[in-house]
Design a protein around this motif. Structure first.
Motif, PDB file in Angstrom:
ATOM      1  N   LEU A  33       0.833  -1.199   0.000  1.00 20.03           N
ATOM      2  CA  LEU A  33       0.000   0.000   0.000  1.00 20.03           C
ATOM      3  C   LEU A  33       0.868   1.250   0.000  1.00 20.03           C
ATOM      4  O   LEU A  33       1.772   1.390   0.820  1.00 20.03           O
ATOM      5  N   TRP A  42     -14.392  -4.386  -3.347  1.00 25.26           N
ATOM      6  CA  TRP A  42     -13.097  -3.969  -3.892  1.00 25.26           C
ATOM      7  C   TRP A  42     -13.057  -4.265  -5.382  1.00 25.26           C
ATOM      8  O   TRP A  42     -13.512  -5.325  -5.821  1.00 25.26           O
ATOM      9  N   GLN A  53      -1.671  -2.093  12.460  1.00 26.39           N
ATOM     10  CA  GLN A  53      -2.197  -3.028  11.477  1.00 26.39           C
ATOM     11  C   GLN A  53      -2.039  -4.455  11.966  1.00 26.39           C
ATOM     12  O   GLN A  53      -1.026  -4.800  12.575  1.00 26.39           O
ATOM     13  N   THR A  58     -10.968 -10.294   3.943  1.00 29.19           N
ATOM     14  CA  THR A  58     -11.113 -10.382   2.489  1.00 29.19           C
ATOM     15  C   THR A  58     -10.154 -11.387   1.864  1.00 29.19           C
ATOM     16  O   THR A  58      -9.055 -11.621   2.394  1.00 29.19           O
ATOM     17  N   VAL A  63      -8.333 -12.135  -1.962  1.00 30.55           N
ATOM     18  CA  VAL A  63      -7.987 -11.608  -3.282  1.00 30.55           C
ATOM     19  C   VAL A  63      -7.092 -12.640  -3.951  1.00 30.55           C
ATOM     20  O   VAL A  63      -6.299 -13.295  -3.275  1.00 30.55           O
ATOM     21  N   GLU A 116     -15.549 -11.300   0.889  1.00 29.81           N
ATOM     22  CA  GLU A 116     -15.234 -10.783   2.214  1.00 29.81           C
ATOM     23  C   GLU A 116     -16.244 -11.265   3.232  1.00 29.81           C
ATOM     24  O   GLU A 116     -17.368 -11.682   2.894  1.00 29.81           O
ATOM     25  N   TYR A 136      -4.348 -14.194  -1.719  1.00 28.82           N
ATOM     26  CA  TYR A 136      -3.995 -13.316  -0.613  1.00 28.82           C
ATOM     27  C   TYR A 136      -5.188 -13.150   0.323  1.00 28.82           C
ATOM     28  O   TYR A 136      -6.319 -12.981  -0.141  1.00 28.82           O
ATOM     29  N   ALA A 146      -6.582 -10.446   3.164  1.00 24.95           N
ATOM     30  CA  ALA A 146      -6.384  -9.022   3.441  1.00 24.95           C
ATOM     31  C   ALA A 146      -7.495  -8.557   4.360  1.00 24.95           C
ATOM     32  O   ALA A 146      -8.484  -9.269   4.582  1.00 24.95           O
ATOM     33  N   SER A 147      -7.344  -7.376   4.898  1.00 33.03           N
ATOM     34  CA  SER A 147      -8.391  -6.842   5.762  1.00 33.03           C
ATOM     35  C   SER A 147      -8.386  -5.328   5.717  1.00 33.03           C
ATOM     36  O   SER A 147      -7.391  -4.702   5.338  1.00 33.03           O
ATOM     37  N   PHE A 197      -5.580  -0.974   6.364  1.00 27.48           N
ATOM     38  CA  PHE A 197      -5.376  -2.098   5.459  1.00 27.48           C
ATOM     39  C   PHE A 197      -4.240  -2.995   5.945  1.00 27.48           C
ATOM     40  O   PHE A 197      -3.215  -2.520   6.425  1.00 27.48           O
ATOM     41  N   TRP A 214      -2.332  -6.912   4.573  1.00 28.23           N
ATOM     42  CA  TRP A 214      -2.285  -7.992   3.581  1.00 28.23           C
ATOM     43  C   TRP A 214      -1.388  -9.113   4.081  1.00 28.23           C
ATOM     44  O   TRP A 214      -0.374  -8.861   4.735  1.00 28.23           O
ATOM     45  N   GLY A 215      -1.741 -10.345   3.737  1.00 26.10           N
ATOM     46  CA  GLY A 215      -0.852 -11.470   3.951  1.00 26.10           C
ATOM     47  C   GLY A 215       0.188 -11.535   2.848  1.00 26.10           C
ATOM     48  O   GLY A 215       0.152 -10.746   1.899  1.00 26.10           O
TER      49      GLY A 215
END
Lengths: 106, 122
Positions: free
Chosen positions: A46, A95, B1, B36, B38, B51, B95, B97-98, B110, B112-113
């Motif tokens: 990000l 998303w 996070q 989530t 992805v 999600e 992936y 994610a949250s 945010f 992510w793994g």
């Protein structure tokens, strides 16, 4: 569904250049837009959230602008570490990601 | 996070079910967040799968909805993905994610793994 159209798909640039990537949403997403950098074999990183807020630890040469349906990511003084693929993401309604922009060495 | 870590089989047979788990640390899946999944096929872009909220509400990508189930396990502080009737087209890095809905000012919320490659092949 909200569609995200990102351009260009590929961009050739040199170290020190200023580059701009554009993302257009199919309907208004207010400022619910993020920008990511991804390198091969790595998870997306990000850079920008809420259209213009810089994620902690991200260099200030990255900046984002826009609202509604038109957004831009600008990288000033491009560095060797910046050659990567960039994605926009809307998070106004679930998303959706743009198709990606690969920033290549000129 | 929060920190996220995917786990699960790296190889699934065609017509089988892909199952992945995302372990959450540094936070709780009961917090006001969306959890989530992805995916990213080799050499391609990112695709949102779906999600689950802290209260168990789920939303799925319409293109995958008939084959996807996302669930949460509060006792294990993890959430999971199941994708049925897989084909080679489901080969991808997956992936978790949250996004925290109530992230403090100045933070994105945010996470992510690192991603988990799943190959569909016999």
């Amino acid at each position: 569904d909200i569609q995200m159209t990102q351009s260009p798909s590929t961009l050739s640039a040199s170290v020190g250049d200023r580059v701009t990537i554009t993302c257009r949403a199919s309907q208004s997403i207010s400022s619910w837009l993020a920008w990511y950098q991804q390198k091969p074999g790595k998870a997306p990183k990000l850079l920008i959230y809420k259209a213009s807020s810089l994620e902690s630890g991200v260099p200030s040469r990255f900046s984002g602008s826009g609202s509604g349906t038109e957004f831009t990511l600008t990288i000033t003084n491009l560095q060797p570490d910046d050659f990567a693929t960039y994605y926009c993401q809307q998070y106004n309604n679930y998303w959706t990601f743009g198709q990606g922009t690969k920033v290549e060495i000129k | 996070q929060v920190q996220l870590q995917e786990s699960g089989p790296g190889l699934v047979k065609p017509s089988g079910t892909l199952s992945l788990t995302c372990a959450v640390s540094g936070g709780s899946i009961s917090s006001n967040s969306w959890w989530t999944w992805v995916r990213q096929p080799p050499g391609k872009g990112l695709e949102w799968i779906g999600e689950i909220s802290h209260s168990g509400v789920t939303n799925y990508n319409p293109s995958l909805k008939s084959r996807v189930t996302i669930s949460g396990d509060k006792s294990q502080n993890e959430f999971s993905l199941k994708l049925s009737s897989v084909t080679a087209a489901d080969t991808a890095v997956y992936y978790c994610a949250s996004r925290s809905v109530g992230a403090p000012p100045g933070t994105s919320g945010f996470s992510w793994g690192q991603g988990s490659l799943v190959t569909v092949s016999s």
